[in-house]
Write an enzyme that holds these catalytic residues in place. Structure first.
Site, short mmCIF file in Angstrom:
data_model
loop_
_atom_site.label_atom_id
_atom_site.label_comp_id
_atom_site.label_asym_id
_atom_site.label_seq_id
_atom_site.Cartn_x
_atom_site.Cartn_y
_atom_site.Cartn_z
N SER A 269 114.31 57.58 61.12
CA SER A 269 113.41 57.82 59.99
C SER A 269 112.17 58.61 60.36
O SER A 269 111.60 59.31 59.51
CB SER A 269 112.99 56.48 59.39
N HIS B 208 105.47 54.11 58.48
CA HIS B 208 106.00 55.44 58.79
C HIS B 208 104.90 56.48 58.62
O HIS B 208 103.94 56.27 57.86
CB HIS B 208 107.18 55.78 57.88
#
Length: 269
Positions: A44, A251
């Site tokens: 990711s 993230h």
């Protein structure tokens, strides 16, 4: 790194030539392997989860036009660019699902991988919901994976990449610290838990860097680029926990990709 979760350029060109059949009137060149100059593999952190502006295709992979591979390819006008990186990918997922674009004409490969193998998603869920004691236990279990199965799994993946793309410059990018200690956060994890998570990131990066070096790959460290921009800093480049979009929690934001990961890749390529 999937939730913590979470790989970036090569030069050298090798052209595979095919022989011709004997009779001139039926001579034909064997089909050439399509030239994919830059292949962006990984999890990711490479696909761009958290950066927004996701590309069409496999929506579960959450590949972003603002992720560092897209930005690098656009800046270098890369005509042959493959972007199989996918949210949640572990080393075996990259090995089995992402290597098809690699070949003898591949010039550059980038990837981030290892965070999902270590279970950072589970770690962060435990830390966010379970308190400091359970958080520290989850971090300890993740470190055991880093010292146990992860080096072997990285070796298998890196060997496969080297075999499939022998002329490629391979850049393995690491992961940033998630938290600024004694920062602006007034709630959430205690600093003891935040420090343990950062230390686990250091350990993960050390394991990845060692395996990358042993395979002749370049390791790009992004921790210094994110210094001062972790969660709990005044201008964070990482999402904190987001109950409306849990996948994007922990993230990099779009600035984290363009100002953190991309410069690190530029220095390594």
């Amino acid at each position: 790194m999937r939730h913590t979760r979470t790989a970036a350029c090569s030069s050298a060109l090798l052209l595979a030539t095919a022989g011709l059949v004997a009779a001139p009137e039926t001579a034909q060149a064997a089909p050439r392997t399509p030239a994919v100059g830059y292949v962006a593999l990984g999890d990711s952190y490479s696909s761009g989860v958290g950066a927004g502006d996701y590309l069409p295709g496999r929506t579960d992979c959450k590949r972003s036009s603002r992720a560092y591979p897209s930005l690098w390819a656009a800046a270098h006008q890369t005509a042959a660019f493959a972007f199989p990186a996918c949210n949640g990918a572990r080393t075996n997922d990259v090995l089995t699902d992402q290597l098809a674009p690699l070949g003898p004409r591949t010039e550059m490969v980038t990837l981030t991988v290892g965070g999902s193998d270590a279970g950072f998603g589970t770690v962060m869920t435990t830390c966010a919901l379970g308190g400091t004691t359970r958080c520290l236990s989850a971090v300890s279990r993740a470190r055991s994976v880093m010292d146990g199965t992860l080096p072997r799994d990285l070796d298998r993946l890196y060997t496969a990449i080297g075999n499939r793309a022998p002329a490629a410059h391979v850049v393995v990018l690491g992961y940033p610290h998630l938290y600024q200690l004694k920062g602006t956060c007034r709630a959430g994890l205690e600093d003891a838990a935040r420090a343990a998570i950062n230390n686990a990131v250091d350990h993960l990066d050390t394991v990845i860097a060692k395996r990358a070096a042993d395979h002749g790959f370049t390791f790009a460290d992004v921790r210094s680029a994110f210094t001062g921009h972790e969660i709990c800093s005044r201008i964070p480049w990482l999402h904190s926990v987001d109950l409306l979009s849990l996948t994007e929690s922990y993230h990099p934001t779009a600035p984290g990709q363009s100002l953190g990961y991309l410069p690190a890749l530029n220095r390594a390529s």
